[in-house]
Write an enzyme that holds these catalytic residues in place. Structure first.
Site, mmCIF file in Angstrom:
data_model
loop_
_atom_site.group_PDB
_atom_site.id
_atom_site.type_symbol
_atom_site.label_atom_id
_atom_site.label_comp_id
_atom_site.label_asym_id
_atom_site.label_seq_id
_atom_site.Cartn_x
_atom_site.Cartn_y
_atom_site.Cartn_z
ATOM 1 C CB SER A 253 -0.324 -7.827 139.783
ATOM 2 O OG SER A 253 0.524 -7.744 140.408
ATOM 3 C CE LYS A 254 -0.122 -14.354 134.695
ATOM 4 N NZ LYS A 254 0.304 -15.437 134.594
#
Ligand code: GLU
Length: 490
Positions: A253-254
């Site tokens: 994820s980011k």
């Protein structure tokens, strides 16, 4: 005779190319190239609301940037196109009617309210919230009449009893109980066909032999295999690639690293490093080699050897690999790839860099061993572009320079000694002579080097000082030292 392998990458243009998608593309491409097969690009844009032409463009551009090419695709055409799903609706319609006619699919008239209520009821009773098959037994002729009269209907696949098996190249045999696969919707009442249906039609029409794709599609596969059976076709070989996980072992994820290929491009990762790093997500060339070329990947890549368990995406290792590629690349190419970053940082225009090509290259050469990303160069060479009087002394550089009480006297004497040696400047000779000069005066090296570094570059560390002198040229070295005598005096 075994058919020519035909593999595809089938992105949905609902966002920029995801780093996981880039790996999927790479593995399909590498295997197609290794086997002397074909690699296709197909745009899966059935989600009309979220699909955008600019994302399609960005995906194609991202693939090209990585050095992945395709033999057939929406932009290059090919014998089995069109390669954009939105251009294939007539084909899907015909295929849907075919399945309806054979009874492999049926029309369902259940309202959204009924389906919602059913799902809620089943979920509450802790039962499988699947469709209950109410319309399964409707008379087909009657159903056709109702549809013709304008009654909204979806097309559902009639999942047979039994089990569905698939021999996944990475996971081995996977068995699904058909009871777990509901009579899924193939075509919405709006006439829009859905992914699990069209992907099979396309893979059949495009003669796809191998499907390498992300593990998240494994649960879709029994639906697709059943569809192949309904068309009396042999499914392609499936290989479901492991998820790419962040260091926290959760889906990338980011938070744990950038997820879009574009981000890495913008940050100045060399595309070769991106390919190499992605190839290591679930696969290895052998038990020791981490840095390898695309040619080596193509020569050795085998989906059988992809690990079924999640691969850990380690951003630090990625950064290290980027630096390795820059260090080992040619100066010419590094200079060329750094140029847009230098321009974007406002240091110079492309024309200015071109006009001083050799000088710019020498500036890159002085930093090539130290940078890990192209984007790291501008900050490191900004001192060369600053006006002498405007060179910023960083706090730590100033503090290090001021630690030496005799700094002004030392710099004054040094400038006097250096001036006749500046033109032409022989970096190695002046370096040796400078060290001897320091020793003769019984000074510690930092007593000269810290004030000198601050004067010339404004930074406490970094570039080789004599390289910096050569790059600045005699006049600016003199000017900067004279300015420093005043600025470091207090
Ligand atoms: N369009 C699908 C995706 O982007 C690809 C599906 C497939 O490879 O079968 O995830």
């Amino acid at each position: 005779m075994t058919p020519t392998p035909r593999l595809r990458f089938a992105p949905s243009p609902t966002g920029h190319l995801h780093i996981g998608g880039a790996r999927t593309a790479l593995f399909n491409w590498a295997y197609a190239r290794r086997m002397g097969g074909k690699f296709l690009l197909r745009i899966e844009d059935t989600d009309r609301e979220r699909s955008r032409p600019e994302y399609e463009r960005s995906i194609l551009e991202g693939l090209r940037w990585m050095g992945i090419d395709w033999d057939e695709g929406p932009d290059v055409g090919g014998p089995l196109g069109p390669y954009r799903q939105s251009e294939r609706y007539e084909r899907y319609k015909a295929a849907a009617e075919e399945l309806l006619a054979t009874g492999a699919a049926y029309l369902c008239f259940c309202s959204a309210e009924r389906l919602d209520a059913l799902r809620a009821e089943r979920t509450q009773a802790h039962e499988n919230p699947a469709y209950d098959g109410k319309c399964r037994t409707l008379d087909p002729a009657d159903s056709l009449r109702r549809r013709a009269a304008g009654e909204p209907a979806v097309l559902r696949f009639r999942v047979p009893a039994g089990q569905t098996r698939l021999d996944d190249w990475i996971r081995g045999e996977v068995v699904f109980d058909n009871k777990e696969v509901e009579d899924w919707v193939m075509v919405r009442s709006s006439g829009d066909p859905i992914y699990n249906f069209v992907v099979v039609i396309d893979d059949i029409d495009m003669a796809i032999t191998h499907v390498l794709r992300g593990e998240e599609h494994l649960t879709n596969t029994p639906k697709q295999v059943l569809l192949y059976q309904a068309f009396a076709r042999t499914p392609p070989l499936f290989a479901h690639l492991p998820l790419m996980l962040g260091k926290d072992k959760k889906k990338l994820s980011k938070r744990t690293g950038d997820t879009s290929l574009q981000d890495y491009r913008d940050k100045g990762y060399p595309p070769e490093a991106v390919l190499n790093f992605l190839a290591l997500q679930g696969w290895a060339l052998d038990d020791k080699t981490t840095v390898f070329s695309l040619a080596q990947l193509v020569e050795r890549f085998d989906p059988h050897h992809v690990s079924p368990s999640g691969s850990i995406f380690d951003p630090e290792k990625f950064l290290w690999m980027a630096g390795e590629y820059i260090r080992h690349d040619t100066l010419e190419r590094v200079a060329e790839r750094c140029a847009p970053f230098v321009v974007a940082a406002g240091l110079a225009t492309h024309a200015e860099l071109d006009a001083r090509r050799d000088w710019y290259r020498a500036a890159v050469a002085a930093e090539k061993e130290r940078i890990r990303l192209y984007s790291e160069l501008p900050a490191r060479i900004a001192y060369l572009f600053a006006k002498d009087a405007e060179l910023v002394y960083q706090d730590d550089a100033m503090a290090a320079a001021k630690k030496h009480a005799e700094r002004v006297a030392t710099l004054t004497a040094y400038l006097e000694w250096l001036a006749p040696r500046l033109e032409p400047l022989e970096a190695a000779a002046v370096r040796d002579a400078t060290k001897a000069w320091v020793k003769e005066r019984a000074l510690a090296m930092p007593a000269l080097f810290q004030p000198l570094r601050c004067a010339l570059t404004g930074a406490a560390g970094g570039v080789d000082l004599f390289e910096a002198m050569r790059l600045l040229g005699a006049e600016r070295v003199r000017a900067r030292l004279e300015l420093a005598l005043r600025r470091l005096a207090e």
